[in-house]
Each structure stands twice: as C-alpha cells, then as structure tokens.
Scaffold this active site. Structure first.
Site, PDB file in Angstrom:
ATOM      1  CB  CYS A  99      -0.811  -0.010   1.241  1.00  9.28           C
ATOM      2  SG  CYS A  99      -1.979   1.453   1.364  1.00  9.28           S
ATOM      3  CD  GLU A 132      -3.996  -9.555   0.341  1.00 10.36           C
ATOM      4  OE1 GLU A 132      -3.888  -9.995   1.459  1.00 10.36           O
ATOM      5  OE2 GLU A 132      -2.780  -9.206  -0.163  1.00 10.36           O
ATOM      6  NE  ARG A 181      -4.083 -12.205   6.514  1.00  8.06           N
ATOM      7  CZ  ARG A 181      -2.755 -11.774   6.930  1.00  8.06           C
ATOM      8  NH1 ARG A 181      -2.969 -12.040   8.191  1.00  8.06           N
ATOM      9  NH2 ARG A 181      -1.893 -11.249   6.275  1.00  8.06           N
ATOM     10  NE  ARG A 198      -4.353  -8.251   4.956  1.00  9.23           N
ATOM     11  CZ  ARG A 198      -4.096  -7.917   6.133  1.00  9.23           C
ATOM     12  NH1 ARG A 198      -5.257  -7.456   6.833  1.00  9.23           N
ATOM     13  NH2 ARG A 198      -3.164  -8.266   6.848  1.00  9.23           N
TER      14      ARG A 198
END
Length: 364
Positions: A83, A121, A165, A167
């Site tokens: 990112c 992802e 988690r 995502r």
C-alpha cells in the site's frame, strides 16, 4: 486449503504470474484450479527461498528492475502489492500517475501483456488510504487499460479459517476477452474455531509466564437447539498481560485468532496470545500456516520468528479459492455465450447457404 476435484479444475488452460509472491499463497490457490505458474517475483530473499522450496520455482528479485518484455505471456496476473500513496498530477495520465510506486509495475506489465484476468489483494485500510484516492487511482488506472474492475473487503473468518483477517480483493476482467461479465464476490459464511487447528504439544509455540497476567473473563460456549456449540466466529478476549495493549491481549481458542502480522509489538507480537490447556502461549508456525490455509506438507522456515513474519505477510488461501471459483464461473458463462454465438452464426450461414442454393436452382 480446499480440495478442488479434477472436474472442477477450470483453469487448466491458464498460465499465471505471481508478483510480490511471498511464500506462495496465490500460487497454491491458482494451482488448485489447474493453472500453471510461469513466472514469480519476490524481493525478500528468505521468503523467496521458502517459495522455491515448496513450489520448485525460483522467484526473480526486485520487480522494478525486470522489464515487462522479459516476463512470459500469461492469462492471469496476481499479487498482494504494498500500500503506497500516489502523487497525482491532476491531468489523469493513466498509469503514468502511479509512477514511483510498486503498483506502477503492475500497471506497466498489464499494459504490455494485457492478461485476461487480474487478481490483487491488499490490506483493509487500502480502501481509506489517502482519503480513498489510492484505491480510486488503482481502479481508474485498470479501467483505463480496458478492464472491468470489482473490489470488496472480505474477512477470512467467513471462509472456514479461524482468523480475523480483513483484506480488500480486486478482480479485473479484460473487456477484449470477456463481453458479458457477470461477477460477484463469494459469501460462504462458514464457521470454525481456533481449537480445530491447534497442535497438541508444539515445541516452538512460545509460552508466557509472568506475574502481570490477568484472566478477567470466563468464556462459556453456548449451544443451539440441536445441542451443537455455537461458534462465535470472531476473537474472544478473556484476559491481558501488562496493560492489555497491542500484543498483550489474551484470547480463548473457541473463537478465532487475531490477524497474523509480520510485525507488531508486545509479548504476543505477530500471532497474539491464547489460553490453551491452561497455558498462555503464542501460536506455533504450523498453526499459523493452518489459519492461512496452507497445506500440511508445506515446508516451514527453520526460524520460528521468520515463519511467523512470512505467514503474517501472506494471503488466506481458502478465501482466494472461493474467489477463484466465482472467477471460473464468469469464464464459463462467457464460454457458453461464445458457443451460443458461434452456433447461431453457423446456423445463419447454413441457412444463407441453403437459401442461396434454392435461388440458384430457380435461376437455372
């Protein structure tokens, strides 16, 4: 990891490249549907060695130093890219606006090879990063390259893996390859608990023995009408170490693990802390592998710390497989439409040929 039967291996005719490959979560998912990896890239040497050990492909290094023409032709491009913020010129230069980021390398490879499918992802916060401008730039860049793009934040917890988690997953279809694109993200809503994947006596799960451990909550599972235990499908905090900050919270194994992390502080860094058989401990590398969906024959790094870091950086394989099933359905839907169009065209040609023959006979 889900077992995909041979008759469901719908990607047998597809090749893929694995960017920012880590230890090969995407590789396992795509290979389970029959796809073949023709190229991988990973800058971390330790992760690269583990990838090669398990997948028998030596990943290339820094993707920024690899020319797109040196990468083999492929049908699917996949990767969990970092990112990073973009420096937008304001003139909408397409993927040129992403120059200086690792997404630019994805964009330049896509621009050169035009794969049929993109499968990416990133962390959940990618959605809000830079007030949403980062995600907006990615979507607009892919759309400018003629892809129809879908994205959604999904939680591993609902896909049969006991880990909280979240995502973001991004799927793109090349509009030159697919005309009728009907795609939606899966929502299987499966239930699981951490207890299901625990090792009995792991030698490499660090045990915490301190005087400032506080168990302040007793968790008692409830049962439904069928006398089955209701699984909460989320982490259940029951205690703390020290002040209960990051890496200092203790969870019950009837719930889920917290998000595996490559870094993070506190005595329970990377895996979190759990009260298991009366002992407060971290998760072992094999347990980390299991809650990310890696198969039992996956060869682990020798270093426990390195293994925990690599699984913290990895992707949840089961989640990828459920998404790939929906991608496969989209491909099959387009294949059927193509066959219908081809059949209709052939029938029309045959009708025209028959009509022409009659005209010829009348003329004679």
């Amino acid at each position: 990891m889900l077992k995909i039967e041979n008759h469901n291996k719908t990607l047998k005719e597809f090749n893929f490249i694995d960017l920012f490959a880590g230890i090969g979560g995407f590789h396992y998912a795509l290979e389970s549907f029959g796809a073949k990896c023709v190229f991988a890239s990973e800058i971390d040497e330790k992760a690269s060695k583990v990838y090669e050990l398990n997948h028998h492909i030596k990943p290339k290094g820094d993707i920024t130093k690899i020319k797109e023409k040196e990468i083999p032709k492929h049908d699917i491009l996949c990767g969990g890219f970092p990112c990073q913020a973009f420096s937008i010129s304001g003139k909408q230069k397409g993927f040129e606006d992403t120059r200086g980021t690792l997404f630019f390398d994805i964009a330049r490879i896509v621009d050169y090879h035009r794969p049929k499918i993109l499968f990416l992802e990133n962390v959940k916060n990618f959605v809000r990063h830079d007030n949403g401008n980062t995600l907006k730039t990615v979507i607009e860049t892919l759309e400018s390259l003629n892809y129809e793009v879908f994205y959604k934040v999904l939680n591993t917890s609902g896909f049969g893996l006991p880990q909280n988690r979240e995502r973001i997953y991004i799927v793109g279809f090349n509009k030159n390859e697919f005309e009728d694109i009907k795609f939606s993200f899966p929502n299987p809503n499966l239930f699981s608990s951490l207890e299901e994947i625990l090792e009995s006596t792991p030698y490499n799960a660090k045990i915490i023995e301190r005087e400032d451990i506080s168990i302040y909550k007793e968790y008692k599972p409830t049962k439904n009408l069928f006398n089955e235990i209701d699984l909460p499908n989320k982490p259940i905090q029951i205690g703390k170490v020290n002040k209960g900050g990051q890496g200092e919270r203790i969870y019950h194994p009837s719930g889920h693990a917290i998000t595996l992390s490559a870094y993070g502080g506190g005595v329970g860094s990377k895996t979190g802390l759990y009260k298991i058989n009366g002992v407060i401990r971290k998760l072992s590398p094999r347990e980390c592998a299991r809650i990310q969906g890696f198969p039992e024959n996956f060869i682990l790094p020798k270093s426990t710390t390195e293994a925990q870091k690599q699984f913290g950086n990895s992707v949840s394989i089961n989640t990828l497989q459920f998404i790939l099933k929906e991608i496969s359905n989209t491909i099959l839907h387009n294949d059927r439409k193509s066959r219908v169009r081809l059949t209709d065209s052939q029938e029309w040609i045959q009708e025209r040929e028959g009509y022409s023959s009659k005209i010829q006979q009348l003329a004679n």
